[in-house]
Design an enzyme around this catalytic site. Structure first.
Site, PDB file in Angstrom:
ATOM      1  N   HIS A   1      17.889 -35.605 -11.929  1.00 28.57           N
ATOM      2  CA  HIS A   1      17.164 -36.037 -10.929  1.00 28.57           C
ATOM      3  C   HIS A   1      15.628 -35.592 -11.108  1.00 28.57           C
ATOM      4  O   HIS A   1      14.798 -35.539  -9.901  1.00 28.57           O
ATOM      5  CB  HIS A   1      17.687 -35.524  -9.639  1.00 28.57           C
ATOM      6  CG  HIS A   1      19.051 -36.167  -9.349  1.00 28.57           C
ATOM      7  ND1 HIS A   1      19.516 -37.319  -9.097  1.00 28.57           N
ATOM      8  CD2 HIS A   1      20.481 -35.414  -9.926  1.00 28.57           C
ATOM      9  CE1 HIS A   1      20.727 -37.406  -9.178  1.00 28.57           C
ATOM     10  NE2 HIS A   1      21.342 -36.414  -9.643  1.00 28.57           N
TER      11      HIS A   1
ATOM     12  N   GLU B   1       7.926 -13.363 -12.973  1.00 29.61           N
ATOM     13  CA  GLU B   1       7.156 -12.288 -12.251  1.00 29.61           C
ATOM     14  C   GLU B   1       6.762 -11.323 -13.298  1.00 29.61           C
ATOM     15  O   GLU B   1       5.803 -10.748 -12.888  1.00 29.61           O
ATOM     16  CB  GLU B   1       8.234 -12.077 -11.201  1.00 29.61           C
ATOM     17  CG  GLU B   1       9.508 -10.768 -11.600  1.00 29.61           C
ATOM     18  CD  GLU B   1      10.030 -10.276 -10.536  1.00 29.61           C
ATOM     19  OE1 GLU B   1       9.383  -9.799  -9.625  1.00 29.61           O
ATOM     20  OE2 GLU B   1      11.119 -10.223 -10.463  1.00 29.61           O
TER      21      GLU B   1
ATOM     22  N   GLU C   1      17.639 -16.916 -10.377  1.00 31.69           N
ATOM     23  CA  GLU C   1      17.375 -15.559 -10.591  1.00 31.69           C
ATOM     24  C   GLU C   1      16.769 -15.055 -11.952  1.00 31.69           C
ATOM     25  O   GLU C   1      15.638 -14.361 -12.121  1.00 31.69           O
ATOM     26  CB  GLU C   1      18.707 -14.430 -10.346  1.00 31.69           C
ATOM     27  CG  GLU C   1      18.277 -12.959 -10.390  1.00 31.69           C
ATOM     28  CD  GLU C   1      17.189 -12.279  -9.910  1.00 31.69           C
ATOM     29  OE1 GLU C   1      16.657 -12.936  -8.642  1.00 31.69           O
ATOM     30  OE2 GLU C   1      16.861 -11.263  -9.928  1.00 31.69           O
TER      31      GLU C   1
ATOM     32  N   LYS D   1      13.066 -13.600 -12.678  1.00 33.22           N
ATOM     33  CA  LYS D   1      12.557 -12.578 -13.191  1.00 33.22           C
ATOM     34  C   LYS D   1      11.638 -12.788 -14.418  1.00 33.22           C
ATOM     35  O   LYS D   1      10.755 -12.159 -14.576  1.00 33.22           O
ATOM     36  CB  LYS D   1      13.950 -12.055 -14.098  1.00 33.22           C
ATOM     37  CG  LYS D   1      14.081 -10.637 -14.059  1.00 33.22           C
ATOM     38  CD  LYS D   1      14.793  -9.913 -13.149  1.00 33.22           C
ATOM     39  CE  LYS D   1      14.003 -10.199 -11.814  1.00 33.22           C
ATOM     40  NZ  LYS D   1      14.635  -9.906 -10.477  1.00 33.22           N
TER      41      LYS D   1
ATOM     42  N   ASN E   1      -1.095   1.634   5.753  1.00 29.24           N
ATOM     43  CA  ASN E   1      -0.393   0.306   5.414  1.00 29.24           C
ATOM     44  C   ASN E   1      -0.027  -0.522   6.212  1.00 29.24           C
ATOM     45  O   ASN E   1       0.694  -0.174   7.344  1.00 29.24           O
ATOM     46  CB  ASN E   1       0.747   0.907   4.583  1.00 29.24           C
ATOM     47  CG  ASN E   1       1.827  -0.085   4.024  1.00 29.24           C
ATOM     48  OD1 ASN E   1       1.374  -1.001   3.907  1.00 29.24           O
ATOM     49  ND2 ASN E   1       2.794   0.250   3.847  1.00 29.24           N
TER      50      ASN E   1
ATOM     51  N   CYS F   1       0.778  -1.147  -0.011  1.00 32.14           N
ATOM     52  CA  CYS F   1      -0.110   0.055   0.100  1.00 32.14           C
ATOM     53  C   CYS F   1       0.910   1.187  -0.098  1.00 32.14           C
ATOM     54  O   CYS F   1       1.909   1.238   0.634  1.00 32.14           O
ATOM     55  CB  CYS F   1      -0.873   0.015   1.186  1.00 32.14           C
ATOM     56  SG  CYS F   1      -1.828  -1.320   1.637  1.00 32.14           S
TER      57      CYS F   1
HETATM   58  C1  AGP Z   1      12.537  -9.415  -7.246  1.00 31.90           C
HETATM   59  O1  AGP Z   1      12.477  -8.952  -8.607  1.00 31.90           O
HETATM   60  C2  AGP Z   1      11.389  -9.302  -6.680  1.00 31.90           C
HETATM   61  N1  AGP Z   1      10.504  -8.064  -6.647  1.00 31.90           N
HETATM   62  C3  AGP Z   1      11.311  -9.834  -5.064  1.00 31.90           C
HETATM   63  O2  AGP Z   1      11.820 -10.946  -5.073  1.00 31.90           O
HETATM   64  C4  AGP Z   1      12.253  -8.894  -4.087  1.00 31.90           C
HETATM   65  O3  AGP Z   1      13.654  -9.216  -4.270  1.00 31.90           O
HETATM   66  C5  AGP Z   1      11.766  -9.515  -2.826  1.00 31.90           C
HETATM   67  O4  AGP Z   1      10.485  -9.135  -2.252  1.00 31.90           O
HETATM   68  C6  AGP Z   1      12.759  -8.953  -1.754  1.00 31.90           C
HETATM   69  O5  AGP Z   1      12.748  -7.500  -1.554  1.00 31.90           O
HETATM   70  P1  AGP Z   1      13.765  -6.636  -0.725  1.00 31.90           P
HETATM   71  O6  AGP Z   1      15.204  -6.776  -1.580  1.00 31.90           O
HETATM   72  O7  AGP Z   1      13.473  -4.996  -0.866  1.00 31.90           O
HETATM   73  O8  AGP Z   1      13.934  -6.841   0.388  1.00 31.90           O
END
Ligand code: AGP
Length: 613
Positions: A509, A493, A486, A490, A100, A2
């Site tokens: 496996h 998401e 990673e 990416k 929030n 929020c």
């Molecule tokens: C990554 O692309 C995400 N948006 C998410 O995984 C992010 O890295 C995670 O929420 C951690 O956030 P922070 O680094 O602000 O703690």
């Protein structure tokens, strides 16, 4: 999550609030609302859609007024509809609140209020809080400021709130615990927001409200800050280190693309002042006082979430290689509820772009209670994690607005490399020759990142071949295994394509069963570490018909002949490859998502900083 904006002063509040909400859109949300304070009423407009729809709806009526609050809601309790959008009011609309966070004991409070005859119009925890404030104000016959303070004493949970009162066009009341709140201070006016992005164009003087503090914001007076337990506090005005340009897209179509292309600069900024140009000695001021404790540590426990957790995995390789300190990398959300074994000789290192991730923050609090030294690697200056840690190092990535973490990741890995090298050298676990060579190479990394970014067009063409698939597999080994994880995160998401990252050898496996002509497989096969073994893994994929995109070292003809598409990155030490090999994967996800028509900067259901658990 929020977003909160408030204004009280001599200007029209509505345009400031709408613009502020637009600046906070990157945090992720599904509904929005605004309340403007008039002499005799609160003018409230809400919508289940975006801020643009809110603006269209609110602008149909008079929006004049010099005090107001606005909110973007990321649903936790109750559907994302107009009824549950903030602001919420008490029954006679004397008071309105934006919030929030989560009021964990809202159910108990609600039952007590229902018994007293309160009627609720939403499914939210927030509405309960404004009724509680109203009830206390009525029963205790105290000011609104005092009512808010007393009410917050009954609340369990996390919150950043702003409360506005009908007919009071001079004052707002705000409070925070577990969720951030910044107040911009200017002559005869105050700007309040979840972060500084809505404030920066009006003032550079800000007060970061402290944990468990409540503030009376009167446009004619100085801020009156008290703790929830009623201790008076002197607000500390700081100068904002944020430029307007850094939070605007400029010529780029998306923040994500801008942030990907900013990486040579953000890595350079992260290195700046930390490497002595003559003798290549490292200076990490943020942890200087604790160097000896880190050197003597029995174990480093890294806690983080999402992309930051992936950076932590690379940290594990770096600390174990350079400093020979055992490292465990934990999902903060699991660690905090697992009754973990933490000793005083352990170091707990939190990694977080935002510095506000609720689980990481809670894991850190737990580690602190158990007596460990707690350190942080964060990007947002003054956020909650750096405030809680004993010491730490900032990445200097600049504001990251796109929900997908890009430059935050590469700068986190840069800081972890610096830390591991420094501690390794001080412990005598890395030779001076290797130490100096790696530092020299590290200084070249920004240029090499620029070189990789020149592959943007080529990666776009590859993306055109693959944007319609349903699944992707990412494989890597050693330092590039976390990069595979990673890369997969990416892609899923922002493009909503299912993707999995695996250590290449683990493929046999289980995941190998998924491979057929339809399945694209990204293999990071740079020319170090387990190069030969990765080649065998590529052969295994190839013989089952999988289509391979190889991230390979420049000039490597062997792998080039094996794979269907190749992206060549400059050669560098194995320990530094993740910074380079990650960049093509960012671009691949970006172009695939754009081709699929996805909202790259604000993917569905996601929030930039996850301030609830
Ligand atoms: C990554 O692309 C995400 N948006 C998410 O995984 C992010 O890295 C995670 O929420 C951690 O956030 P922070 O680094 O602000 O703690």
């Amino acid at each position: 999550m929020c977003g909160i904006v408030g204004y009280v002063g001599h200007r029209e509040a509505y345009p400031i609030i709408i613009k502020g909400l637009q600046r906070l859109e990157y945090r992720g949300y599904d509904s929005a609302g605004v309340a403007i304070g008039l002499d005799n009423k609160l003018k409230i407009t809400k919508t289940a859609g975006k801020v643009l729809e809110l603006d269209n709806k609110a602008s149909l009526n008079n929006t004049n007024g010099q005090i107001g609050i606005g909110h973007t809601r990321w649903a936790t309790h109750g559907e994302p509809n107009e009824r549950n959008a903030h602001p919420h009011t008490c029954e006679n609309e004397e008071l309105a609140i934006i919030h929030n966070g989560i009021i964990e004991n809202y159910d108990t409070i609600k039952k007590a209020l229902l018994d007293k005859g309160h009627v609720f119009n939403s499914d939210t925890d927030t509405e309960v809080l404004i009724h509680l404030i109203e009830e206390i104000k009525k029963q205790e016959k105290v000011s609104l400021f005092e009512s808010v303070r007393l009410a917050l004493n009954e609340v369990v949970g996390a919150y950043a709130i702003i409360v506005i009162e009908k007919g009071n066009t001079e004052e707002l009341i705000a409070a925070r615990k577990g969720s951030p709140l910044v107040i911009g201070v200017s002559e005869g006016e105050y700007f309040i927001a979840s972060d500084a992005t809505p404030i920066v164009e009006y003032t550079r003087d800000v007060v970061y409200l402290g944990e468990g503090e409540v503030v009376l914001i009167n446009k004619h007076q100085e801020l009156n800050v008290r703790t929830i337990s009623n201790i008076s506090k002197t607000p500390y005005i700081e100068e904002l280190e944020l430029s307007l340009e850094s939070i605007q897209k400029g010529a780029y179509p998306h923040f994500m693309l801008k942030e990907i292309h900013e990486q040579p600069k953000s890595i350079l900024d992260t290195l700046r002042g930390r490497i002595d140009p003559t003798n290549k000695e490292l200076k990490l001021g943020g942890i200087f006082d604790f160097e000896q404790t880190i050197i003597k540590a029995n174990r480093i426990i890294i806690v983080a979430c999402g992309t930051s957790w992936h950076a932590g995995l690379i940290g594990e390789y770096l600390f174990e290689d350079f400093a020979r300190i055992p490292v465990e990398v934990e999902y903060a959300s699991e660690f905090r509820y697992r009754n973990p074994i933490i000793n005083e000789s352990d170091i707990v290192l939190a990694i977080s772009q935002s510095g506000e991730t609720a689980d990481t923050l809670a894991a850190l609090k737990l580690a602190k209670e158990k007596g460990a030294l707690v350190l942080g690697i964060c990007n947002v200056v003054g956020s909650s994690i750096p405030r809680l840690t004993d010491a730490g190092i900032y990445t200097h990535a600049g504001p990251e607005i796109g929900v997908a973490s890009t430059k935050a990741f590469t700068t986190q890995v840069t800081v972890l490399t610096l830390m591991a090298l420094l501690i390794g050298r001080k412990k005598g676990k890395i030779s001076l020759t290797k130490y100096t060579e790696i530092i020299r190479e590290l200084e070249l990394i920004p240029k090499k990142v620029s070189q990789v970014l020149k592959l943007d067009e080529k990666i776009k063409l590859i993306s055109e071949e693959f944007h319609n698939v349903s699944n992707f597999l990412y494989l890597g080994r050693g330092y590039n295994f976390p990069v595979a994880l990673e890369g997969a995160l990416k892609l899923k998401e922002i493009s909503y394509i299912h993707a999995e990252g695996y250590p290449a050898a683990e493929m046999k496996h289980g995941p190998i069963a998924l491979i057929d002509e339809e399945m694209p497989i990204v293999v990071i096969a740079t020319k170090q570490g387990n190069y030969d073994k990765v080649i065998s893994n590529i052969q295994e994929v190839k013989s089952r018909g999988g289509r391979i995109i190889g991230i390979i070292t420049e000039g490597d003809t062997v792998v080039k002949e094996l794979v269907d598409y190749c992206i060549e990155i400059p050669s560098c030490f194995e320990e530094l490859t993740p910074i380079l090999s990650n960049i093509p994967l960012q671009l691949l996800s970006y172009h695939i998502a754009v081709l699929r028509g996805c909202n790259v900067d604000q993917p569905r259901n996601l929030a930039k900083s996850v301030t609830v658990e």
